[in-house]
Scaffold this active site. Structure first.
Site, PDB file in Angstrom:
ATOM      1  N   LYS A  74      29.266 -19.281 -21.798  1.00  0.00           N
ATOM      2  CA  LYS A  74      29.481 -20.750 -22.217  1.00  0.00           C
ATOM      3  C   LYS A  74      28.655 -21.346 -23.447  1.00  0.00           C
ATOM      4  O   LYS A  74      27.254 -20.795 -21.989  1.00  0.00           O
ATOM      5  CB  LYS A  74      29.550 -21.795 -21.102  1.00  0.00           C
ATOM      6  CG  LYS A  74      29.779 -22.977 -21.452  1.00  0.00           C
ATOM      7  CD  LYS A  74      29.820 -23.828 -19.716  1.00  0.00           C
ATOM      8  CE  LYS A  74      29.939 -25.410 -20.453  1.00  0.00           C
ATOM      9  NZ  LYS A  74      30.094 -25.765 -19.335  1.00  0.00           N
ATOM     10  N   SER A 149      34.493 -29.572 -18.822  1.00  0.00           N
ATOM     11  CA  SER A 149      33.454 -29.045 -19.346  1.00  0.00           C
ATOM     12  C   SER A 149      33.785 -27.862 -20.056  1.00  0.00           C
ATOM     13  O   SER A 149      33.451 -27.152 -22.637  1.00  0.00           O
ATOM     14  CB  SER A 149      32.297 -29.169 -19.951  1.00  0.00           C
ATOM     15  OG  SER A 149      31.698 -28.352 -19.347  1.00  0.00           O
ATOM     16  N   SER A 173      33.206 -29.421 -13.819  1.00  0.00           N
ATOM     17  CA  SER A 173      33.521 -28.387 -15.179  1.00  0.00           C
ATOM     18  C   SER A 173      33.936 -27.083 -15.208  1.00  0.00           C
ATOM     19  O   SER A 173      34.220 -26.252 -16.680  1.00  0.00           O
ATOM     20  CB  SER A 173      32.325 -29.151 -16.072  1.00  0.00           C
ATOM     21  OG  SER A 173      32.149 -30.072 -16.491  1.00  0.00           O
TER      22      SER A 173
END
Length: 486
Positions: A74, A149, A173
């Protein structure tokens, strides 16, 4: 195949690390124009890393557990010499001079960095729609969001673009996009994994964890990234157990608590409820005892979160002032104007909204009414969990009230978007480990996620129960046709 199977093929010479890397780079080339999981594909580095591993294996060297395994990261985890943008114009050109602890541990274990994945800007969102570089799409249906997210990390695993990935979880997330994309997503105990090198959103809530196609792979990744880090003062010093060995412990006789408030929550899709209850029945068939439990303040977690998290974000994001690093506006006549313009131009709408909420909650005259009260409710939420765990070993809930929604469905209604995290936030409030794993599909062929929660540092128990359910259910072996996942 999972990490263990690929490792076996690599060790037997049935595939080389370079071939495995090239397979996944080809998959990215084929599908990422649609999915947009990646902000940057590090093909040159990946091939160089793979070649070094192949050379070491040819020389007879003993290799670590993740040697040759292609991984995605990420883009809010710092990677030395590789851009880390947080999907924000504010950090569009930021190249870290250091490596985060978790990624450093992955590379020491032989992992191959295949690229950096898309996310909601500064990890603020539940759909990946707030990314400054365009949204990621759900591999099961590109008209649906992948969640957020960490939507890019979840979609990359679901679409077969990498074997596993890392994300971060502040209020759901990791788990919510795992549910939307039909993969496994694990949020460890707060402090179990170092946050050093993770770009901060809400420091008392953020935690790094893995995405994978199986619970066993999640256990392997956690084994590598967990453990003490002196650079992170919030990182726990507790010894790291053998997570993989824990998978085989029997579950017969364990008590599984069904959280009443979750199954009565407003907006819970009946198909989601039915699928999760069927998963609970599967655990009962394995010898677990099902018990209804109450956590009275469970559904208060979302209101509490949206005071605490924005307050911490307001403090953490104050560093982006256009002076030290990050985006700087050139249209200003004074320092104050430059700072104001830099923040207005560099941050997107959702980030600005949360900064404003947090600044207001911390302002004089309101901090006691909002922030202090929210922390008090947080304590009550934690006590509810403590009480529940006196009678059960693990808690069971849906991961999300719904399956993946369509793009634009909630963009004009922030409150509706926030409710996507209704069932995941409480575990963050209490710092507890939690996992999402697939437990079926709705009538549109979209994955449904099951959430399991255990007490602090009880990841072995969490992984044990999740693994036994996964092996018994074998949901993903009978999944329907999907647009990109086959």
């Amino acid at each position: 195949m999972g990490i263990a199977e690929w490792r076996g093929q690599l060790e037997r010479g049935e595939v080389s690390a370079r071939e495995l890397t090239d397979q996944h780079l080809a998959r990215i080339e084929a599908v990422d124009g649609t999915v947009h999981s990646f902000l940057e594909v590090t093909a040159e580095r990946a091939r160089a890393d793979a070649d070094r591993i192949d050379a070491a294996r040819a020389a007879g060297e003993s290799l670590p557990s993740l040697a040759g395994i292609p991984l995605a990261i990420k883009d809010n985890l710092c990677t030395k010499g590789i851009r880390t943008t947080c999907s924000s114009r504010m950090l569009e050109q930021f190249v870290p001079p250091y490596e985060s602890t978790v990624t450093e541990r992955l590379w020491q274990a032989g992992g191959v960095l295949i690229g950096k994945t898309n996310l909601d800007e500064f990890a603020m969102g539940s759909s990946t729609e707030t990314s400054a570089f365009g949204p990621s799409r759900n591999p099961w249906n590109p008209e649906r969001v992948p969640g957020g997210s960490s939507g890019g990390s979840a979609a990359a695993v679901a679409a077969g673009e990498c074997i596993a990935s890392l994300g971060s979880d502040t209020g759901g997330s990791i788990r919510q996009p795992a549910a939307f994309c039909g993969v496994v997503g694990l949020k460890p105990t707060y402090g179990r994994v170092s946050r050093w090198g993770l770009v901060a959103f809400a420091s008392s809530l953020d935690q790094v964890g893995p995405f994978s196609t199986s619970v066993a792979d999640a256990a392997e990744l956690l084994q590598v990234i967990a453990g003490e880090d002196r650079r992170d003062g919030t990182c726990l010093k507790a010894p790291v157990p053998d997570y993989t060995a824990a998978l085989q412990a029997p579950v017969k006789g364990l008590r599984v608590g069904l959280v009443k408030e979750c199954f009565e929550a407003d907006g819970l899709d009946p198909q989601v409820k039915a699928s999760v209850l069927a998963a609970a029945a599967q655990l009962e068939a394995l010898g677990c005892e099902l018990v209804e439990v109450s956590c009275p303040r469970f559904n208060d977690g979302i209101a509490t979160y949206y005071v605490i998290a924005p307050s911490e974000a307001s403090a953490n994001l104050a560093r982006y002032d256009g002076v030290k690093y990050g985006y700087r506006s050139g249209q200003a006549g004074s320092l104050a104007e430059m700072t104001a313009r830099s923040r207005a131009e560099g941050f997107g709408d959702e980030v600005q909204r949360r900064i404003l909420i947090g600044t207001y909650a911390l302002s004089a005259g309101y901090v006691d009414a909002y922030y202090k009260k929210a922390q008090q409710v947080r304590t009550l939420i934690r006590r509810d969990f403590d009480a529940a765990f006196t009678g059960v070993d693990v808690l069971l809930t849906p991961t999300s009230p719904t399956t993946a929604f369509r793009f634009g469905a909630h963009t004009d209604d922030p409150l509706a978007m926030y409710l996507a995290d209704l069932l995941t936030i409480p575990a963050n409030m209490a710092g507890l480990p939690a996992i999402s794993l697939p437990c079926g599909f709705d009538s549109a062929g979209l994955p449904i996620g099951l959430q399991l929660i255990t007490g602090v540092l009880e990841e072995p128990r969490l992984l044990q129960v999740a693994h036994h359910y996964e092996q018994a259910a074998l949901v993903m072996d009978s999944r329907p046709e999907a647009a990109l996942v086959a």
